[in-house]
Design a protein around this motif. Sequence first.
Motif, mmCIF file in Angstrom:
data_model
loop_
_atom_site.group_PDB
_atom_site.id
_atom_site.type_symbol
_atom_site.label_atom_id
_atom_site.label_comp_id
_atom_site.label_asym_id
_atom_site.label_seq_id
_atom_site.Cartn_x
_atom_site.Cartn_y
_atom_site.Cartn_z
ATOM 1 N N TYR B 4 0.855 -1.190 0.000
ATOM 2 C CA TYR B 4 0.000 0.000 0.000
ATOM 3 C C TYR B 4 0.893 1.244 0.000
ATOM 4 O O TYR B 4 1.721 1.406 0.901
ATOM 5 C CB TYR B 4 -0.917 0.015 1.225
ATOM 6 N N THR B 5 0.727 2.081 -0.995
ATOM 7 C CA THR B 5 1.452 3.356 -1.037
ATOM 8 C C THR B 5 0.477 4.466 -0.677
ATOM 9 O O THR B 5 -0.519 4.686 -1.377
ATOM 10 C CB THR B 5 2.043 3.612 -2.441
ATOM 11 N N VAL B 6 0.765 5.122 0.448
ATOM 12 C CA VAL B 6 -0.106 6.189 0.937
ATOM 13 C C VAL B 6 0.540 7.522 0.573
ATOM 14 O O VAL B 6 1.609 7.855 1.087
ATOM 15 C CB VAL B 6 -0.291 6.097 2.466
ATOM 16 N N SER B 7 -0.078 8.261 -0.333
ATOM 17 C CA SER B 7 0.448 9.566 -0.738
ATOM 18 C C SER B 7 -0.328 10.653 -0.003
ATOM 19 O O SER B 7 -1.557 10.676 -0.031
ATOM 20 C CB SER B 7 0.295 9.758 -2.251
ATOM 21 N N ILE B 53 -8.133 16.557 -2.957
ATOM 22 C CA ILE B 53 -7.718 15.256 -2.411
ATOM 23 C C ILE B 53 -6.571 15.458 -1.431
ATOM 24 O O ILE B 53 -5.570 16.087 -1.746
ATOM 25 C CB ILE B 53 -7.282 14.293 -3.548
ATOM 26 N N GLU B 54 -6.751 14.912 -0.231
ATOM 27 C CA GLU B 54 -5.715 15.034 0.800
ATOM 28 C C GLU B 54 -4.857 13.775 0.898
ATOM 29 O O GLU B 54 -3.676 13.838 1.261
ATOM 30 C CB GLU B 54 -6.367 15.295 2.172
ATOM 31 N N VAL B 55 -5.496 12.643 0.609
ATOM 32 C CA VAL B 55 -4.795 11.360 0.738
ATOM 33 C C VAL B 55 -5.148 10.466 -0.445
ATOM 34 O O VAL B 55 -6.319 10.374 -0.840
ATOM 35 C CB VAL B 55 -5.206 10.628 2.041
ATOM 36 N N ASN B 56 -4.133 9.817 -1.000
ATOM 37 C CA ASN B 56 -4.344 8.843 -2.072
ATOM 38 C C ASN B 56 -3.697 7.529 -1.629
ATOM 39 O O ASN B 56 -2.537 7.514 -1.231
ATOM 40 C CB ASN B 56 -3.708 9.346 -3.377
ATOM 41 N N VAL B 57 -4.489 6.466 -1.660
ATOM 42 C CA VAL B 57 -3.955 5.160 -1.285
ATOM 43 C C VAL B 57 -4.028 4.240 -2.495
ATOM 44 O O VAL B 57 -5.109 4.026 -3.051
ATOM 45 C CB VAL B 57 -4.751 4.532 -0.114
ATOM 46 N N LEU B 58 -2.874 3.728 -2.903
ATOM 47 C CA LEU B 58 -2.831 2.775 -4.014
ATOM 48 C C LEU B 58 -2.367 1.433 -3.456
ATOM 49 O O LEU B 58 -1.247 1.315 -2.957
ATOM 50 C CB LEU B 58 -1.877 3.266 -5.110
ATOM 51 N N GLY B 59 -3.251 0.471 -3.516
ATOM 52 C CA GLY B 59 -2.924 -0.860 -3.006
ATOM 53 C C GLY B 59 -2.603 -1.800 -4.145
ATOM 54 O O GLY B 59 -3.417 -1.984 -5.044
ATOM 55 N N SER B 69 -15.413 -8.517 -3.118
ATOM 56 C CA SER B 69 -14.502 -8.504 -1.974
ATOM 57 C C SER B 69 -13.595 -7.265 -2.016
ATOM 58 O O SER B 69 -13.410 -6.580 -1.002
ATOM 59 C CB SER B 69 -13.663 -9.792 -1.997
ATOM 60 N N ASN B 70 -13.062 -6.977 -3.190
ATOM 61 C CA ASN B 70 -12.200 -5.788 -3.326
ATOM 62 C C ASN B 70 -12.993 -4.500 -3.116
ATOM 63 O O ASN B 70 -12.475 -3.525 -2.555
ATOM 64 C CB ASN B 70 -11.521 -5.778 -4.699
ATOM 65 N N LYS B 71 -14.257 -4.512 -3.564
ATOM 66 C CA LYS B 71 -15.115 -3.334 -3.394
ATOM 67 C C LYS B 71 -15.358 -3.063 -1.908
ATOM 68 O O LYS B 71 -15.280 -1.920 -1.440
ATOM 69 C CB LYS B 71 -16.443 -3.579 -4.126
ATOM 70 N N GLN B 72 -15.651 -4.139 -1.177
ATOM 71 C CA GLN B 72 -15.889 -4.005 0.265
ATOM 72 C C GLN B 72 -14.627 -3.540 0.991
ATOM 73 O O GLN B 72 -14.691 -2.724 1.909
ATOM 74 C CB GLN B 72 -16.348 -5.347 0.846
ATOM 75 N N LEU B 73 -13.497 -4.078 0.563
ATOM 76 C CA LEU B 73 -12.214 -3.699 1.166
ATOM 77 C C LEU B 73 -11.959 -2.204 0.951
ATOM 78 O O LEU B 73 -11.593 -1.475 1.891
ATOM 79 C CB LEU B 73 -11.092 -4.532 0.528
ATOM 80 N N THR B 74 -12.196 -1.739 -0.259
ATOM 81 C CA THR B 74 -11.999 -0.323 -0.579
ATOM 82 C C THR B 74 -12.931 0.552 0.250
ATOM 83 O O THR B 74 -12.531 1.596 0.778
ATOM 84 C CB THR B 74 -12.259 -0.085 -2.086
ATOM 85 N N LYS B 75 -14.173 0.100 0.376
ATOM 86 C CA LYS B 75 -15.167 0.859 1.138
ATOM 87 C C LYS B 75 -14.743 0.989 2.607
ATOM 88 O O LYS B 75 -14.837 2.068 3.206
ATOM 89 C CB LYS B 75 -16.524 0.146 1.032
ATOM 90 N N ASN B 86 -9.507 12.175 10.263
ATOM 91 C CA ASN B 86 -10.485 13.245 10.470
ATOM 92 C C ASN B 86 -10.649 14.103 9.206
ATOM 93 O O ASN B 86 -10.620 15.332 9.270
ATOM 94 C CB ASN B 86 -10.062 14.109 11.667
ATOM 95 N N ILE B 87 -10.795 13.425 8.085
ATOM 96 C CA ILE B 87 -11.075 14.140 6.836
ATOM 97 C C ILE B 87 -12.315 13.522 6.189
ATOM 98 O O ILE B 87 -12.675 12.377 6.468
ATOM 99 C CB ILE B 87 -9.896 14.084 5.832
ATOM 100 N N HIS B 88 -12.953 14.273 5.312
ATOM 101 C CA HIS B 88 -14.147 13.767 4.635
ATOM 102 C C HIS B 88 -13.730 12.665 3.647
ATOM 103 O O HIS B 88 -12.715 12.824 2.955
ATOM 104 C CB HIS B 88 -14.836 14.914 3.893
ATOM 105 N N PRO B 89 -14.522 11.594 3.588
ATOM 106 C CA PRO B 89 -14.165 10.505 2.661
ATOM 107 C C PRO B 89 -13.975 10.978 1.212
ATOM 108 O O PRO B 89 -13.202 10.381 0.466
ATOM 109 C CB PRO B 89 -15.355 9.538 2.775
ATOM 110 N N GLN B 90 -14.668 12.052 0.854
ATOM 111 C CA GLN B 90 -14.528 12.561 -0.519
ATOM 112 C C GLN B 90 -13.142 13.138 -0.792
ATOM 113 O O GLN B 90 -12.761 13.334 -1.938
ATOM 114 C CB GLN B 90 -15.568 13.646 -0.785
ATOM 115 N N HIS B 91 -12.422 13.415 0.288
ATOM 116 C CA HIS B 91 -11.078 13.982 0.122
ATOM 117 C C HIS B 91 -9.996 12.897 0.092
ATOM 118 O O HIS B 91 -8.815 13.178 0.266
ATOM 119 C CB HIS B 91 -10.780 14.985 1.237
ATOM 120 N N MET B 92 -10.474 11.681 -0.109
ATOM 121 C CA MET B 92 -9.540 10.551 -0.120
ATOM 122 C C MET B 92 -9.792 9.679 -1.349
ATOM 123 O O MET B 92 -10.941 9.399 -1.684
ATOM 124 C CB MET B 92 -9.765 9.733 1.159
ATOM 125 N N GLU B 93 -8.717 9.286 -2.019
ATOM 126 C CA GLU B 93 -8.832 8.366 -3.159
ATOM 127 C C GLU B 93 -8.208 7.039 -2.752
ATOM 128 O O GLU B 93 -7.099 7.022 -2.210
ATOM 129 C CB GLU B 93 -8.050 8.890 -4.372
#
Lengths: 154, 130
Positions: B4-7, B53-59, B69-75, B86-93
């Motif tokens: 997982y790369t967290v940008s 976007i404040e945070v981008n996570v690429l797994g 299963s992947n959809k649920q994991l992402t959710k 403490n950020i809005h989910p919309q500000h995260m990819e």
Amino acid sequence: MKNRIRVIGTVQDGAIEDEVIKRLQLVIGETYCRYFGGNHHLTFIWLTIPRGQAFLAAKPSTTSVLQLPVQDLLADHIRHDFMSEVSAQWQKNTGCSKNEIILSCPDASYAKHYFDKVNGRFNASTKVFIQIKLLLRLMIGKLKKGYLNTSINF
Amino acid sequence: MPMYTVSLRSDIPQNKKNQLAKLITDIHCSFTGAPQTFVNVIFSQNVSLENGIEVNVLGNVRKGRTAESNKQLTKEFHQELSRLLNIHPQHMEISLLEIPARWVMEGGEVLPEPGEEGSCEWLQNGHSGE
């Protein structure tokens, strides 16, 4: 004309000496050409991770990651022989254990897709600027250390 | 793997990075059944992400699980990570990219397919030592 292969290495800052990285480039490049023919040129890009920014099992990690693309649809037995040899060379040259190297040898088309995805993070309006900045940093890194490198941070 | 790369748009305190790494590891393992010793998390800071976007996570995860299963994991990542930061989910990819296990070597062994971890000597030995 040689087929250019982009190799991405991610290493912990200061974990591997510069001379060792240069030797790895040489050894892995030779192995690649021995397996897949001499018409390949490997361009290594090294990303360094500052302390406190890498985790394995939620604990600080000392693991390095090497992404080394191969031709699409390469047979598994050739891919696996190649991976075993590169993994052994990595351990021999760095002195790290087999648990400290993650080696991925994806199809070239997958590697391109992954790279596009990584680039897709960037703000579209500043993407060109970011890419130029990255290129400059890599070149400065090469001038300082003798190989293309920069921090994973921006 | 997974990797997982967290940008992050900016730097965050070390204790938050530790907590994020733990949370990502726990969520991945609870959803997939994979052992913790598989899960790598790397942080990249001061990244010029897309506007808003404040945070981008690429797994980068092993191929072989269902799309659901992947959809649920992402959710789950979306909900829990945004709560921790403490950020809005919309500000995260968050996105997952699947890679065939047979293309990756860890501990000197080709990775097992999802669900076949019992056959992996390196994992059974606890991913430590030689």
